[in-house]
Design a protein around this motif. Sequence first.
Motif, mmCIF file in Angstrom:
data_model
loop_
_atom_site.group_PDB
_atom_site.id
_atom_site.type_symbol
_atom_site.label_atom_id
_atom_site.label_comp_id
_atom_site.label_asym_id
_atom_site.label_seq_id
_atom_site.Cartn_x
_atom_site.Cartn_y
_atom_site.Cartn_z
ATOM 1 N N ARG A 269 -2.282 -19.059 -44.311
ATOM 2 C CA ARG A 269 -2.759 -17.712 -43.771
ATOM 3 C C ARG A 269 -1.961 -16.668 -44.341
ATOM 4 N NH1 ARG A 269 -5.491 -14.228 -42.951
ATOM 5 N NH2 ARG A 269 -6.800 -13.797 -41.235
ATOM 6 N N ARG A 270 -0.615 -16.732 -44.861
ATOM 7 C CA ARG A 270 0.054 -15.787 -45.396
ATOM 8 C C ARG A 270 0.067 -15.520 -46.864
ATOM 9 N NH1 ARG A 270 1.792 -12.214 -41.856
ATOM 10 N NH2 ARG A 270 3.409 -11.756 -43.075
ATOM 11 N N GLU A 271 -0.939 -16.341 -47.310
ATOM 12 C CA GLU A 271 -1.193 -16.129 -48.855
ATOM 13 C C GLU A 271 -1.703 -14.618 -49.259
ATOM 14 O OE1 GLU A 271 -2.419 -20.789 -50.173
ATOM 15 O OE2 GLU A 271 -3.995 -19.061 -49.637
ATOM 16 N N THR A 272 -0.948 -14.060 -50.482
ATOM 17 C CA THR A 272 -1.583 -12.753 -50.761
ATOM 18 C C THR A 272 -2.029 -12.719 -52.320
ATOM 19 O OG1 THR A 272 0.952 -12.251 -51.353
ATOM 20 C CG2 THR A 272 0.275 -11.711 -49.212
ATOM 21 N N HIS A 273 -2.330 -13.786 -52.954
ATOM 22 C CA HIS A 273 -2.714 -13.615 -54.219
ATOM 23 C C HIS A 273 -4.139 -13.422 -54.129
ATOM 24 C CE1 HIS A 273 -3.038 -17.935 -53.133
ATOM 25 N NE2 HIS A 273 -4.399 -17.683 -53.398
ATOM 26 N N GLY A 274 -4.484 -12.953 -55.450
ATOM 27 C CA GLY A 274 -6.065 -12.527 -55.974
ATOM 28 C C GLY A 274 -6.606 -13.453 -56.944
ATOM 29 N N LEU A 275 -7.690 -12.998 -57.414
ATOM 30 C CA LEU A 275 -8.406 -13.586 -58.322
ATOM 31 C C LEU A 275 -7.615 -13.881 -59.503
ATOM 32 C CD1 LEU A 275 -11.742 -12.044 -57.932
ATOM 33 C CD2 LEU A 275 -11.338 -14.439 -57.346
ATOM 34 N N SER A 276 -7.716 -14.961 -60.472
ATOM 35 C CA SER A 276 -6.762 -15.430 -61.477
ATOM 36 C C SER A 276 -7.495 -15.857 -62.632
ATOM 37 C CB SER A 276 -5.590 -16.184 -60.984
ATOM 38 O OG SER A 276 -4.640 -16.364 -61.999
ATOM 39 N N GLU A 277 -7.004 -15.657 -63.573
ATOM 40 C CA GLU A 277 -7.734 -16.646 -64.964
ATOM 41 C C GLU A 277 -6.805 -17.858 -65.070
ATOM 42 O OE1 GLU A 277 -10.148 -16.011 -67.053
ATOM 43 O OE2 GLU A 277 -10.596 -14.512 -65.701
ATOM 44 N N VAL B 215 -12.496 -13.651 -49.096
ATOM 45 C CA VAL B 215 -11.285 -13.379 -49.072
ATOM 46 C C VAL B 215 -10.652 -12.660 -50.336
ATOM 47 C CG1 VAL B 215 -10.942 -15.548 -47.593
ATOM 48 C CG2 VAL B 215 -10.434 -15.399 -49.933
ATOM 49 N N PHE B 216 -11.227 -12.701 -51.175
ATOM 50 C CA PHE B 216 -10.867 -11.981 -52.446
ATOM 51 C C PHE B 216 -11.443 -10.684 -52.511
ATOM 52 C CE2 PHE B 216 -10.285 -16.463 -53.612
ATOM 53 C CZ PHE B 216 -8.892 -16.447 -53.565
ATOM 54 N N TYR B 217 -12.735 -10.286 -52.131
ATOM 55 C CA TYR B 217 -13.388 -9.266 -52.221
ATOM 56 C C TYR B 217 -12.813 -8.025 -51.585
ATOM 57 C CZ TYR B 217 -15.506 -8.544 -47.476
ATOM 58 O OH TYR B 217 -15.655 -8.121 -45.902
ATOM 59 N N ALA B 218 -13.387 -6.527 -51.987
ATOM 60 C CA ALA B 218 -12.719 -5.465 -51.787
ATOM 61 C C ALA B 218 -13.210 -4.857 -50.471
ATOM 62 C CB ALA B 218 -12.968 -4.404 -52.933
ATOM 63 N N ALA B 219 -14.037 -5.561 -49.629
ATOM 64 C CA ALA B 219 -14.214 -5.342 -48.255
ATOM 65 C C ALA B 219 -15.201 -4.072 -48.201
ATOM 66 C CB ALA B 219 -13.077 -4.980 -47.246
ATOM 67 N N THR B 220 -16.043 -3.972 -49.309
ATOM 68 C CA THR B 220 -16.965 -2.879 -49.451
ATOM 69 C C THR B 220 -18.350 -3.342 -48.656
ATOM 70 O OG1 THR B 220 -16.052 -1.864 -51.238
ATOM 71 C CG2 THR B 220 -18.281 -1.343 -50.783
ATOM 72 N N LEU B 221 -18.583 -2.951 -47.664
ATOM 73 C CA LEU B 221 -20.039 -3.279 -46.677
ATOM 74 C C LEU B 221 -20.937 -2.178 -46.681
ATOM 75 C CD1 LEU B 221 -18.102 -5.748 -46.225
ATOM 76 C CD2 LEU B 221 -19.283 -5.889 -44.107
ATOM 77 N N GLU B 222 -21.716 -1.949 -47.730
ATOM 78 C CA GLU B 222 -22.764 -0.598 -47.510
ATOM 79 C C GLU B 222 -24.021 -1.332 -47.455
ATOM 80 O OE1 GLU B 222 -22.017 2.454 -48.426
ATOM 81 O OE2 GLU B 222 -20.128 2.597 -49.587
#
Length: 518
Positions: free
Chosen positions: A42-50, A91-98
């Motif tokens: 639950r405490r992970e903070t990493h993002g999308l990665s290659e 979980v990686f998204y930028a939380a834009t809900l339009e």
Amino acid sequence: MTNEDWDVIVIGTGIGGGTVGRALSEAGQKVLFVERGSAGRRRETHGLSEISVPEARRTRGLWPDKLHVTLDGADSAFYAPLGAGLGGSSVFYAATLERPERHDLDDLPDHPHPTGGWPVGFDAFLPHFDAAARLYRVYGTPDPLSTEHSLPLRDPPRLTATESALMDSLTASGLHPYHAHTAIERVPGCRNCLGTKCPETCKMDGRSAGVEPALATGNATLMTDTQALRLLGRADRVEGIEIRRGGETRVLRAKRYVLAAGALGSPRLLLASASEAWPMGAANRSGLVGRNLMFHVNEMFALWPRRGTPDDGPTKAISLRDFYHRHGQRLGTVQAMGIRASYGETVFYLSRMIDRSWLKHTPGTRQAVRAVAAASQLLFGHAQIFVGLMEDLPYPENRVQYDATQPDKLAVTYTIHKELHDRRRAFRKAIGRALRGHRHLMLSLAPELNYGHPCGTLRFGHDPDASVLDAHCRAHDLTNLWVADASFLPSSMGVNPSLTIAANALRVADAIKRSSGT
């Protein structure tokens, strides 16, 4: 868990799966979430990665394998921005809900719809849009160009100096920016984790707004590291899901089933379920499973605030819809990406532009890119990167591919049609004209498909011969199978699809509750 008889099994834990599972568990139904990836920490903070090691990608909640794309006849393979863990890609998204516009769903005299309109119209979706906005704690300000009632938005945080300067200069140019609609519960110590995993419960994604509240009811159970292999059943009913977990193959059974494995994963599972009962795959009497694949098209540019503006870091706070529908063409939203155009980002995007052009084999281009990036950094300071998110349209030949000899291979075929090239040129021209007087730089040459927004591969509709799902997103041919991810979309709209996925998942939950008498 394999011996339980569940009320509902939900395959996938992204925004669609998490939302429908929460609604059903809160209604007292016994829900099992089946997730291919791991629960993670639950405490992970990493993002999308290659990162290219499959085991490392699985550990981080990333889709472990490359996406194989045949684009205009040319083959490539790369790691797409897709998740495979608790919360899925969300979980990686930028939380834009339009929320989409009315013409995104309805066929209107002055805004004709490319598919003739959705089987469920804008007015019928409105209460579900509002409910999803409340569930996901969306904040922002109303779009000044909209004639519809606003979403129930919470007050946004105060703008930074950078954001205020950009808002003011865009408004002075005759545009209509507003505070982007963002799904974050700003708890004390919020890190504003846009584009990365949130270690707290601030960012409202499929995990924090869906699965975790569902588990808290005591009516839901989570089964991770579990791959759904195929559906089992007879002509009009699913009777089980064959899974692989820990090297063993077993069968899970429920009264009802919900597919929420994403617009690439859900059709692939149906195609993998070909049997004597379903020769073309489950729910595929129409032959449309996996077809009509859509992505948005990204039009990226760097925009500098006026000189002397303090550098307050990257922003995601700005959105505008001045180019949403222009001169009869369906274009899209413009929004800040939460990335600054510093030296490294400028080198990355300019290099990508060159790699996709005839200049890629020209000697000295790499050195030139670095020189341009260094000069722009020196002259202009830190710009913000924006993206124009342009609507994609459905074509049957754009599709998810399935090969029974390589069942784990994720592959798609896509052709960029002339009308998309034409609309993209119009979009670029409109953005460029509107930004005259601003320091800006377009960051793409060829069309950039947004591989994080696949949709449309199990479209819903009234006609069983022209769609896979009915108006309630239940498979036409299977009485106990529903879909609650981006697959259902008959058109991609000109906005991020997350709010629409969540709203539709609430609709699906209502339909399932009605079918079960709860």
